[in-house]
Every structure is written in C-alpha cells, then in structure tokens.
Design a protein around this motif. Structure first.
Motif, PDB file in Angstrom:
ATOM      1  N   GLY A 155      42.679  31.574  32.339  1.00 57.45           N
ATOM      2  CA  GLY A 155      43.524  32.318  33.518  1.00 57.45           C
ATOM      3  C   GLY A 155      43.050  31.624  34.549  1.00 57.45           C
ATOM      4  N   LEU A 195      42.929  32.267  38.458  1.00 54.11           N
ATOM      5  CA  LEU A 195      42.951  33.229  39.538  1.00 54.11           C
ATOM      6  C   LEU A 195      43.053  32.525  40.791  1.00 54.11           C
ATOM      7  CD1 LEU A 195      42.645  36.216  40.192  1.00 54.11           C
ATOM      8  CD2 LEU A 195      40.329  36.011  40.132  1.00 54.11           C
ATOM      9  N   MET A 212      47.073  34.095  36.845  1.00 51.81           N
ATOM     10  CA  MET A 212      46.616  35.412  36.839  1.00 51.81           C
ATOM     11  C   MET A 212      47.319  36.103  38.049  1.00 51.81           C
ATOM     12  SD  MET A 212      42.519  35.335  36.003  1.00 51.81           S
ATOM     13  CE  MET A 212      42.488  37.054  35.895  1.00 51.81           C
ATOM     14  N   ILE A 235      44.163  40.582  41.768  1.00 49.33           N
ATOM     15  CA  ILE A 235      43.359  41.779  40.835  1.00 49.33           C
ATOM     16  C   ILE A 235      43.508  42.766  41.829  1.00 49.33           C
ATOM     17  CG2 ILE A 235      41.155  42.490  40.241  1.00 49.33           C
ATOM     18  CD1 ILE A 235      40.477  39.749  39.482  1.00 49.33           C
ATOM     19  N   LEU A 260      37.811  46.558  37.419  1.00 50.94           N
ATOM     20  CA  LEU A 260      38.946  45.762  37.946  1.00 50.94           C
ATOM     21  C   LEU A 260      38.798  44.234  37.392  1.00 50.94           C
ATOM     22  CD1 LEU A 260      40.519  47.489  40.903  1.00 50.94           C
ATOM     23  CD2 LEU A 260      41.293  47.830  38.442  1.00 50.94           C
ATOM     24  N   SER A 290      38.061  43.694  33.586  1.00 48.82           N
ATOM     25  CA  SER A 290      39.265  43.882  32.609  1.00 48.82           C
ATOM     26  C   SER A 290      40.326  42.741  32.782  1.00 48.82           C
ATOM     27  CB  SER A 290      40.045  45.330  33.048  1.00 48.82           C
ATOM     28  OG  SER A 290      41.114  45.541  32.319  1.00 48.82           O
ATOM     29  N   ALA A 291      40.249  42.410  34.202  1.00 52.43           N
ATOM     30  CA  ALA A 291      41.300  41.231  34.390  1.00 52.43           C
ATOM     31  C   ALA A 291      40.868  40.101  33.799  1.00 52.43           C
ATOM     32  CB  ALA A 291      41.483  40.941  36.083  1.00 52.43           C
ATOM     33  N   THR A 292      39.493  39.785  33.774  1.00 48.32           N
ATOM     34  CA  THR A 292      38.996  38.469  33.350  1.00 48.32           C
ATOM     35  C   THR A 292      39.031  38.727  31.615  1.00 48.32           C
ATOM     36  OG1 THR A 292      36.767  39.172  33.674  1.00 48.32           O
ATOM     37  CG2 THR A 292      37.970  37.728  35.443  1.00 48.32           C
TER      38      THR A 292
END
Length: 469
Positions: A260, A262, A296, A299, A363, A366-368
């Motif tokens: 991902g 970011l 991504m 966030i 958050l 969960s995103a990573t």
C-alpha cells in the motif's frame, strides 16, 4: 577528509579485524579524531567517553587477536542517545534544568546489551528537551545541525544520533522513538532506522508508546544492532523474547507482495510534491519488482492529532513539574509554552483523549492490515531550518503524522533514504505488521539496492553558524 575505514561498511571493518590489518584501537583513534574535526560543525555529541571507549576497544582488540569476538558489533564504535542511561555517563534528557544531575549508576537495557556485545560506546548524542521536539534544538546543547547542510535541521528527537552517523561518527547508534524520533532524523539525514514492534527492544521505563531503536547508514548495520538490542529483559514488562528460529538476512523480494502507498493521511500536514515524487519512485521500484502496488485512500476524515498532542502535553507537563520550580525557566520556552496546558488537564480529560487516540490507532491498523507492507513519507517536507522547533512552532510534534501512529499501533516501521532533492536526502517509511521487524528490514534492504541514487556522505565544514553550536 574521507577515511576508507570510517566510511566503509561495518562488514569491511570486521574483516580487517579478523585478518589483523586493523584493530578496534585503530578505529577508535580515527573516530575520536573525526569527532574533533567534524562535531564542531554539527554539535552531535553530548558527551564523549574517551577513556571508557579506550578500555572497551582494548578488550575488543584482545578478543579479535585471540579469534574469539563476541559478535558483529565487537570493537565497533557506536553511540547512544542522551536519554539512555549508562553507568558513569551523564543523563540530561536534553534539558539545561538537568545539567547538574549526578552521572548514571546503572545501564538501561540498550546500553547493557551493547556492552555485552563488545561494542565501543563513544558516548552520548544530543537531543531536545524531554525528547518532545522533532528537531535538533535544546536548552542545554543548543542547535544540532544536519551534515548535509548545516543550515538545516536534523529532525529529532534522536537529533545527535542522526548528525553523528551522517558525519561518519560511529557505525550505528541507539535512539528512542515516541512519535518518530529515530525515523525522523533518519529521514532528514539520509539514514536507516527502525522503530521496532513495541517490546521487541527492551528499555526503561517500560512504555507501550516509546521504543528504543537502532540507527545506521546501511540496513545491514541496523540489522546487526537490532539483533544485539532485541530480546526479553525483566526490567521491561512489555519486552518480548526473540523468535525461536534464526532470522533471515537476505533482501525480501517484493514479487507477489501487496504494497500500500500511503501518500496522504487526510488530516494534518500533507506531503509536498518533492516528497511525493520520491515516494512514487519507491512505488515504481516495488511495482517493477513484481509487487501488487496500490494507492491507499487517506485514513482520517477528522484530524486525530489534537488528542495525541494533548497526551504528549500531559507527559511533558509531568516532567516539567518534576523539576525544582526555580529551575523550570531553564527548559526550552517552546516546550514550556506548549506543554503548559497539559498541567490543567483532568484525569477524565486524559482518559477521553487516550480513548480517542486508541480509536484513531485502530483506523491505522485496519487500513494497513489490508496490505503486507505499507510505504509512506517520513517527513511531509524536505526538511526545515536548523533553528526551527518544527513546522508549527506552537506544536513541535505536529508534523509527525506519518510516523506517530506506528507507535500507537505498535507496528514496526523502518526509515530509508530513497532520494535526494536539492542536495538533501528524502526518506520513505516502511510499515509492517506487528512482530515482522526483520522482514520490514529485509524489504528495506531490497529497496536500498533498488535506490535510484548513490549516497555520497557529506563532510561537514567545521564552522559555527551563529548562536550556540
């Protein structure tokens, strides 16, 4: 002047120890000479323990001569941050109010591990007051400067470690990281660093937010120090035992990995074009290496930083109140003014902020978790002036958004230089799942080999640019 010993990879120096063409005493002598010539320009060293280093170097020389070195760090000069307790050395936490404290009477786990490994501890490196500034500005030490350009910041709070390593002083260093404090100086100074999984490197006092972490000029040097530092310690109740099986050291090829990118958090300081360009170069290298690379989404919808900043304010206010009232005026005014509201926060305020930070951390986790690894900027800009306390003078840690959340999720995060813009290094951050510290470093090692620039380490001129060093 360059030095084919001090500027060589540590593996080359170890081989010279092994075949007898060089001894740890020789390397220490050259390193002390380099401190004399280069440190005045950058102000990296808070304390030099020449006698203690000489004793350690002589013992290491005997072990190498006997063919019985203790390990990869035996005889190599290293440094430790001012905040790491070590017997007979001063602990000042970057603050003039602590200038008269007696020297330490115990070794914190990182210092103890280095001594057990035979490393030659040169002394301590500078840091800002309380470690609560992502810059190289201190009420006690003055200004620590970036060897690439002494008008620019080293970042912080492991500021002296960054300046020392980029100046060729020591082969690796121990910093500490509560919001990015090993990764930020690595980003400013062209280095490699690891903020480990919380507990992987024991430290005192135990913390679920702050970690000690290794810094170096190459991934291999950081791996060597990480292996020495990691492991359980009864003094740190969060410390983790090392993996049962030996860890791999070869580069982690990205083929088939989900990566991902970011590029934006969605709140706080956004990364500027130059930083995004270096991040894009890293993404392209990974894609060319066979990774499944995806951008991504940001966030955060709302800015999560104020709650985290208030937790830091309370932490700093507690340290400020521990100082005799007559000495509090010696604390850097930027820190005093920033943390002053923390003294008025109630226990319920603190708990509420802690819960908000935990929600934000989830958050991030969960995103990573949707990826094997995530890469991001370290710093949103290509540095700032050496005298500045940060991008926002009223909130010295507010530009740490890309780094601070890995401390809250306890994930390992490495820093690696991946580009140079206008003569200044620009780093990327590599974030992995908890306990994947070695694999994060292995991916960093692959990226190090794929880096589109060759770093030529600077030779800072021995001049002062006004004010305290």
């Amino acid at each position: 002047m360059s030095d084919d010993v001090l500027d060589a990879p540590a593996a080359v120096v170890r081989e010279a120890f092994r075949n007898g063409t060089l001894t740890p005493v020789d390397v220490l002598r050259r390193t002390l000479e380099r401190i004399e010539t280069r440190d005045p320009a950058v102000n990296a060293m808070a304390y030099v323990d020449a006698d203690g280093a000489a004793t350690a170097a002589e013992a290491a020389a005997r072990r190498w001569a006997e063919g019985s070195p203790l390990g990869p760090l035996d005889g190599l000069p290293v440094t430790i941050k001012d905040s790491v307790q070590a017997v007979g050395m001063p602990w000042r936490h970057g603050c003039a109010a602590f200038a008269d404290l007696p020297d330490s009477t115990f070794d914190a786990p990182p210092a103890a591990r280095l001594k057990e490994a035979g490393a030659v501890i040169l002394g301590k490196t500078t840091m800002p007051d309380f470690g609560m500034m992502a810059a190289g500005v201190s009420s006690l030490y003055g200004i620590t400067r970036n060897p690439w350009d002494t008008s620019r910041s080293t970042g912080g709070s492991s500021s002296g470690a960054g300046a020392a390593l980029a100046s060729g002083i020591g082969f690796s260093s121990v910093g500490t990281d509560i919001a990015g404090s090993v990764r930020l100086p690595a980003g400013h100074c062209g280095l490699v660093a690891l903020k480990p999984t919380q507990g992987r490197v024991p430290h005192t006092a135990p913390s679920t937010m702050r970690s000690a972490g290794p810094m170096g000029r190459t991934v291999d040097d950081v791996m060597d120090m990480f292996d020495v530092l990691s492991g359980g310690d009864v003094r740190d109740l969060w410390s983790l035992e090392p993996p049962a099986a030996p860890t791999a050291r070869e580069p982690l090829a990205p083929h088939g990995l989900r990566i991902g990118i970011l590029g934006e958090l969605g709140a706080g300081f956004g990364a500027d074009h130059a930083v995004q360009s270096v991040l894009a170069d890293a993404a392209a290298a990974l894609r060319d290496g066979g990774a499944d690379v995806s951008a991504m989404a940001p966030i955060f919808r709302d800015d999560p930083y104020p709650a985290l900043d208030r937790l830091f304010q309370v932490r700093a206010a507690a340290e400020l109140e521990s100082i005799d009232e007559g000495l509090r005026g010696l604390v850097h005014p930027a820190i005093r003014e920033w943390c002053e509201p923390g003294a008025r926060r109630t226990a319920t305020d603190f708990t509420r902020d802690g819960e908000a930070v935990a929600r934000s951390a989830e958050l991030v986790r969960s995103a990573t978790a949707a990826f094997d690894y995530v890469i991001s900027p370290i710093i949103p800009t290509v540095g700032f002036a050496a005298e500045d306390v940060g991008l926002d003078p009223s909130h010295p840690l507010s530009h740490c958004g890309f780094t601070a959340w890995a401390n809250q999720t306890a994930q390992p995060a490495a820093a690696l230089c991946f580009g140079v813009v206008d003569g200044m290094p620009v780093g990327i951050q590599i974030i992995g799942p908890r306990f994947a510290d070695t694999d994060v470093l292995r991916l960093a090692k692959w990226l190090e080999a794929a880096r589109p620039v060759t770093l030529v380490w600077p030779e800072p001129a021995a001049v002062h640019l006004g004010g305290r060093r």
